[in-house]
Write a protein that holds these residues in place. Sequence first.
Motif, PDB file in Angstrom:
ATOM      1  N   ILE A  38       0.835  -1.202   0.000  1.00 35.15           N
ATOM      2  CA  ILE A  38       0.000   0.000   0.000  1.00 35.15           C
ATOM      3  C   ILE A  38       0.871   1.253   0.000  1.00 35.15           C
ATOM      4  CG2 ILE A  38      -1.772   1.243   1.332  1.00 35.15           C
ATOM      5  CD1 ILE A  38      -2.707  -1.448   0.147  1.00 35.15           C
ATOM      6  N   LYS A  39       0.498   2.243  -0.775  1.00 38.86           N
ATOM      7  CA  LYS A  39       1.199   3.528  -0.735  1.00 38.86           C
ATOM      8  C   LYS A  39       1.015   4.123   0.659  1.00 38.86           C
ATOM      9  CE  LYS A  39       0.402   4.376  -5.653  1.00 38.86           C
ATOM     10  NZ  LYS A  39      -0.380   5.150  -6.634  1.00 38.86           N
ATOM     11  N   CYS A  49     -10.948   0.430   5.398  1.00 31.93           N
ATOM     12  CA  CYS A  49     -11.651  -0.394   4.418  1.00 31.93           C
ATOM     13  C   CYS A  49     -11.487  -1.880   4.741  1.00 31.93           C
ATOM     14  CB  CYS A  49     -11.115  -0.089   3.020  1.00 31.93           C
ATOM     15  SG  CYS A  49     -11.966  -0.966   1.709  1.00 31.93           S
ATOM     16  N   ILE A  50     -10.276  -2.292   5.066  1.00 32.79           N
ATOM     17  CA  ILE A  50     -10.029  -3.711   5.289  1.00 32.79           C
ATOM     18  C   ILE A  50     -10.651  -4.175   6.600  1.00 32.79           C
ATOM     19  CG2 ILE A  50      -7.787  -3.884   6.463  1.00 32.79           C
ATOM     20  CD1 ILE A  50      -8.872  -5.521   3.160  1.00 32.79           C
ATOM     21  N   ARG A  51     -10.690  -3.310   7.597  1.00 32.16           N
ATOM     22  CA  ARG A  51     -11.362  -3.669   8.854  1.00 32.16           C
ATOM     23  C   ARG A  51     -12.855  -3.904   8.619  1.00 32.16           C
ATOM     24  NH1 ARG A  51      -7.935   0.900  11.665  1.00 32.16           N
ATOM     25  NH2 ARG A  51      -6.151  -0.366  12.327  1.00 32.16           N
ATOM     26  N   GLN A  52     -13.444  -3.060   7.800  1.00 29.94           N
ATOM     27  CA  GLN A  52     -14.867  -3.236   7.484  1.00 29.94           C
ATOM     28  C   GLN A  52     -15.092  -4.495   6.653  1.00 29.94           C
ATOM     29  OE1 GLN A  52     -17.374  -1.518   8.879  1.00 29.94           O
ATOM     30  NE2 GLN A  52     -15.696  -0.605  10.049  1.00 29.94           N
ATOM     31  N   ASN A  53     -14.164  -4.792   5.759  1.00 26.93           N
ATOM     32  CA  ASN A  53     -14.275  -6.005   4.951  1.00 26.93           C
ATOM     33  C   ASN A  53     -14.180  -7.236   5.852  1.00 26.93           C
ATOM     34  OD1 ASN A  53     -14.425  -7.763   2.786  1.00 26.93           O
ATOM     35  ND2 ASN A  53     -12.574  -7.022   1.793  1.00 26.93           N
ATOM     36  N   TRP A 103     -14.369  -2.656  -0.939  1.00 30.63           N
ATOM     37  CA  TRP A 103     -12.955  -2.964  -1.150  1.00 30.63           C
ATOM     38  C   TRP A 103     -12.577  -2.742  -2.614  1.00 30.63           C
ATOM     39  CZ3 TRP A 103      -8.231  -3.162   0.083  1.00 30.63           C
ATOM     40  CH2 TRP A 103      -7.322  -3.804  -0.749  1.00 30.63           C
ATOM     41  N   GLU A 104     -13.389  -3.217  -3.528  1.00 26.97           N
ATOM     42  CA  GLU A 104     -13.111  -3.049  -4.951  1.00 26.97           C
ATOM     43  C   GLU A 104     -13.032  -1.568  -5.333  1.00 26.97           C
ATOM     44  OE1 GLU A 104     -12.802  -5.685  -7.721  1.00 26.97           O
ATOM     45  OE2 GLU A 104     -11.924  -6.281  -5.807  1.00 26.97           O
ATOM     46  N   ALA A 105     -13.911  -0.748  -4.744  1.00 24.34           N
ATOM     47  CA  ALA A 105     -13.866   0.697  -5.012  1.00 24.34           C
ATOM     48  C   ALA A 105     -12.548   1.278  -4.500  1.00 24.34           C
ATOM     49  CB  ALA A 105     -15.063   1.392  -4.367  1.00 24.34           C
ATOM     50  N   PHE A 106     -12.141   0.871  -3.304  1.00 27.12           N
ATOM     51  CA  PHE A 106     -10.863   1.347  -2.775  1.00 27.12           C
ATOM     52  C   PHE A 106      -9.720   0.882  -3.675  1.00 27.12           C
ATOM     53  CE2 PHE A 106      -7.010   0.395  -0.387  1.00 27.12           C
ATOM     54  CZ  PHE A 106      -6.671   1.671   0.049  1.00 27.12           C
ATOM     55  N   ALA A 107      -9.720  -0.385  -4.061  1.00 25.72           N
ATOM     56  CA  ALA A 107      -8.646  -0.931  -4.891  1.00 25.72           C
ATOM     57  C   ALA A 107      -8.562  -0.221  -6.242  1.00 25.72           C
ATOM     58  CB  ALA A 107      -8.849  -2.434  -5.092  1.00 25.72           C
ATOM     59  N   ALA A 108      -9.674   0.299  -6.736  1.00 25.11           N
ATOM     60  CA  ALA A 108      -9.688   1.007  -8.015  1.00 25.11           C
ATOM     61  C   ALA A 108      -9.130   2.424  -7.903  1.00 25.11           C
ATOM     62  CB  ALA A 108     -11.113   1.055  -8.568  1.00 25.11           C
ATOM     63  N   ASP A 110      -6.184   3.343  -7.036  1.00 26.97           N
ATOM     64  CA  ASP A 110      -4.735   3.317  -7.223  1.00 26.97           C
ATOM     65  C   ASP A 110      -3.962   3.440  -5.897  1.00 26.97           C
ATOM     66  OD1 ASP A 110      -2.379   3.112  -8.756  1.00 26.97           O
ATOM     67  OD2 ASP A 110      -2.202   5.295  -8.898  1.00 26.97           O
ATOM     68  N   PRO A 111      -4.293   2.572  -4.907  1.00 25.25           N
ATOM     69  CA  PRO A 111      -3.619   2.652  -3.613  1.00 25.25           C
ATOM     70  C   PRO A 111      -2.350   1.796  -3.511  1.00 25.25           C
ATOM     71  CG  PRO A 111      -5.339   1.040  -3.471  1.00 25.25           C
ATOM     72  CD  PRO A 111      -5.374   1.595  -4.881  1.00 25.25           C
ATOM     73  N   PHE A 112      -2.034   1.019  -4.546  1.00 25.63           N
ATOM     74  CA  PHE A 112      -0.960   0.034  -4.453  1.00 25.63           C
ATOM     75  C   PHE A 112       0.360   0.575  -4.999  1.00 25.63           C
ATOM     76  CE2 PHE A 112      -4.927  -2.433  -5.272  1.00 25.63           C
ATOM     77  CZ  PHE A 112      -5.093  -2.913  -3.982  1.00 25.63           C
ATOM     78  N   SER A 113       1.442   0.265  -4.293  1.00 24.21           N
ATOM     79  CA  SER A 113       2.772   0.636  -4.777  1.00 24.21           C
ATOM     80  C   SER A 113       3.366  -0.471  -5.653  1.00 24.21           C
ATOM     81  CB  SER A 113       3.701   0.949  -3.598  1.00 24.21           C
ATOM     82  OG  SER A 113       3.820  -0.173  -2.758  1.00 24.21           O
TER      83      SER A 113
END
Length: 149
Positions: A38-39, A49-53, A103-108, A110-113
């Motif tokens: 994660i950036k 987001c992940i806690r809610q997931n 989660w999919e909305a968050f992943a879209a 661009d949070p990943f390094s």
Amino acid sequence: LSVRSAAAAVRVRAPSPRLSILERPDTPLFCLNVCLRIKPFCREEFLECIRQNQKGTLSSEPLAVTYAYGEDETTPDTWHFFEQYVGREGFEAHTQTPHFAAWEAFAASDPFSAPPEVKFFVEDSASTVCSGAAAVRAVLAAGDWTKLF
């Protein structure tokens, strides 16, 4: 961050499996291991987001067994996940939930390094674990506790 505090942090995020050995289905579990990088500036939004997931998965999905995650001990903002579902259909049901959509909305966003790494597998130890659980259930149903020792 010490090993002790890192282990304590992971324990907080890794609830025990929802099914005991006696409740476990007589089928192999569909599993996945995930590594996410994660950036740093996305960290807090990611954690929320992940806690809610995780909460939604373990509280509302009857085919979800385990949803555990934690931060890598040596690489900040690198997160490892382990999930188990009753069959592939359990995972497919997970992907249809509101918390997975969030989660999919968050992943879209661009949070990943680095690209996510996802590995799927069916547990190979299932036949041993399932037959052991079935044997224990049979002994308990018969009421002969001495066979457990």
